[in-house]
Design a protein around this motif. Structure first.
Motif, PDB file in Angstrom:
ATOM      1  N   VAL A   1      15.152  83.439 -30.803  1.00 53.70           N
ATOM      2  CA  VAL A   1      14.051  84.039 -30.335  1.00 53.70           C
ATOM      3  C   VAL A   1      13.247  84.834 -31.219  1.00 53.70           C
ATOM      4  O   VAL A   1      12.007  84.816 -31.044  1.00 53.70           O
TER       5      VAL A   1
ATOM      6  N   GLY B   1      17.042  80.158 -27.013  1.00 51.99           N
ATOM      7  CA  GLY B   1      17.674  81.449 -27.317  1.00 51.99           C
ATOM      8  C   GLY B   1      18.385  81.634 -26.101  1.00 51.99           C
ATOM      9  O   GLY B   1      19.628  82.232 -25.465  1.00 51.99           O
ATOM     10  N   ILE B   2      17.327  81.382 -24.575  1.00 45.56           N
ATOM     11  CA  ILE B   2      17.848  81.701 -23.255  1.00 45.56           C
ATOM     12  C   ILE B   2      19.109  80.640 -23.010  1.00 45.56           C
ATOM     13  O   ILE B   2      20.109  81.145 -22.417  1.00 45.56           O
TER      14      ILE B   2
ATOM     15  N   SER C   1      11.573  80.593 -30.544  1.00 46.28           N
ATOM     16  CA  SER C   1      12.234  79.619 -29.675  1.00 46.28           C
ATOM     17  C   SER C   1      12.976  80.333 -28.435  1.00 46.28           C
ATOM     18  O   SER C   1      14.260  80.492 -28.548  1.00 46.28           O
ATOM     19  N   LEU C   2      12.175  80.956 -27.538  1.00 49.46           N
ATOM     20  CA  LEU C   2      12.699  81.460 -26.592  1.00 49.46           C
ATOM     21  C   LEU C   2      13.504  80.658 -25.475  1.00 49.46           C
ATOM     22  O   LEU C   2      14.807  81.145 -25.243  1.00 49.46           O
ATOM     23  N   ARG C   3      13.167  79.481 -25.345  1.00 50.11           N
ATOM     24  CA  ARG C   3      13.807  78.504 -24.440  1.00 50.11           C
ATOM     25  C   ARG C   3      15.492  78.277 -25.091  1.00 50.11           C
ATOM     26  O   ARG C   3      16.204  78.539 -24.475  1.00 50.11           O
TER      27      ARG C   3
END
Length: 426
Positions: A264, A272-273, A268-270
């Motif tokens: 995150v 991390g989620i 790279s939010l995706r």
């Protein structure tokens, strides 16, 4: 003709290119892990192969340095100073074994940094896969054959006086599982231990390497390979659950949260989620499979939490009696019946090498993290998270030579990434 040649009348100086380091000593240390367990040579293999790597480095000359190298060897220098606290021959043997193991993994670190022409990240990941697979396979066997003890070839030639040492005996006559039958338990607890002497060592290796195996899965290009590793990951949950090991679960959850946070922060939010989603699904599955219930049942009869508190208190009081150079090795407390300095690697460092020893160890970890923070590859995020996980969990988890090797190879990948300027997005 070059100006230097015209002025001096002889050719200008040339730089000698360092020779290529062979890959086999470091690869043997990782790939040979199951062989060392079967033959009972795991006590000597790291030192022997470390000496070979050190010899190749000396013969080659012009060794490159990297972030963390000087810090690690400063730590080792202080370990050598703490030899002044040794009081007897058997303590000297224990001190020498631990110091030699630390030197061996340190040499492996330097070797990887300097063997960039012959050893790649893929080699390290394959080595980690061999170690993880060995841990999982023996863990599965331990759940089915808990009383089995392997008679290794080395056990037939090692002196009987050495077999009297508990650690030596567990390495050359290794058992598959720790079978604990505390008072009040309805049935014995079968806790996988092999290829290590103790279950906690199994848990630490599993916690450090399982997230790495998920990363390896994302790199595989063949579907048969992906399917095989996915099945192995699912199957590994059974022996992991059988350990009823709280520390392992904490380390795994911490590792996952750190990886998610690192991705995150890198934008790279995706990813991390996705990592957090996998953690939630795994937690739900563990709860449904009765893992947390098994841990709670074991705590009702083992009382390890209160016992550890008393051990930590006694350890710290003893450290204050020799706060600078420590006591060289963990020592038995007859009033408790347990060796002080064994209930977590941080306590081993503190007890054996004093406050300076543990400070130098954390300076080493901090130096590697700060130097590699700018790296933007997936493997750098993963290995940074591994290093931080170790830094936080060694207060209740020990590090054997294999766990130290895992840590130092993660550090080596990060350090070489810094020297090579590996900052591209993964």
């Amino acid at each position: 003709m070059p100006a230097a040649a015209v002025q001096t009348g002889r050719p200008g100086p040339t730089l000698r290119t360092p020779s290529r380091l062979p890959a086999w000593p470091l690869l043997a240390l990782m790939y040979g892990f199951p062989f060392f367990w079967v033959t009972g040579t795991s006590l000597f293999a790291p030192i022997t192969l470390g000496a070979i790597m050190g010899t190749f480095l000396l013969l080659r000359g012009q060794a490159r340095t990297a972030p963390g190298v000087l810090c690690w060897f400063a730590f080792l220098a202080w370990v050598a100073v703490c030899a002044v606290s040794v009081t007897g021959f058997m303590q000297l043997v224990g001190f020498g074994q631990r110091a030699a193991d630390l030197l061996a993994v340190g040499i492996a670190f330097v070797y990887y940094v300097n063997a960039r022409e012959s050893i790649s990240l893929a080699h390290v990941l394959r080595g980690f896969t061999v170690i993880w697979a060995t841990v999982v396979v023996l863990g599965l066997l331990a759940t089915q054959f808990p009383d089995f003890r392997l008679i290794t070839p080395l056990s037939h030639v090692i002196p009987g006086s050495l077999l009297g040492n508990e650690l030596v005996r567990e390495l050359v006559l290794p058992r598959l599982a720790e079978v604990q039958d505390p008072w009040g338990a309805e049935e014995p607890f079968v806790r996988p231990a092999a290829p290590f002497p103790y279950t906690n060592s199994w848990g630490m290796a599993y916690a450090l390497l399982t997230p790495v195996m998920v990363f390896v899965w994302t790199r595989l290009r063949s579907w048969p390979g992906r399917i095989l590793l996915a099945v192995a990951l699912v199957a590994s949950m059974y022996p992991a659950a059988q350990t009823s090991n709280r520390g392992m679960l904490i380390a795994l959850a911490l590792f996952a949260v750190l990886i998610a946070g690192r991705f995150v922060l890198a934008g790279s939010l995706r990813t991390g989620i996705t990592v957090i989603g996998l953690l939630v699904i795994t937690t739900i599955g563990a709860a449904a499979g009765g893992v947390f219930t098994a841990i709670a049942e074991r705590q009702e009869v083992s009382h390890t939490t209160s016992g550890r508190g008393a051990i930590y208190e006694a350890t710290f009081e003893k450290v204050l009696q020799s706060p600078i150079v420590g006591w060289a090795t963990p020592g038995m407390d007859p009033t408790i019946g347990i060796a002080l300095g064994t209930q977590g690697y941080a306590w081993t460092l503190l007890y054996s090498y004093g406050f300076i020893g543990i400070l130098l160890f954390y300076i080493f970890l901090g130096r590697v993290i700060t130097a590699s923070w700018h790296l933007r590859t997936p493997e750098s995020h993963m290995f940074q998270s591994l290093v931080v996980t170790v830094a936080l969990t060694i207060w209740f988890y020990g590090l054997g030579v294999t766990q130290c090797l895992i840590l130092l190879m993660a550090v080596a990948v990060l350090s070489r990434g810094v020297t090579e300027g590996d900052v591209a997005d993964g």
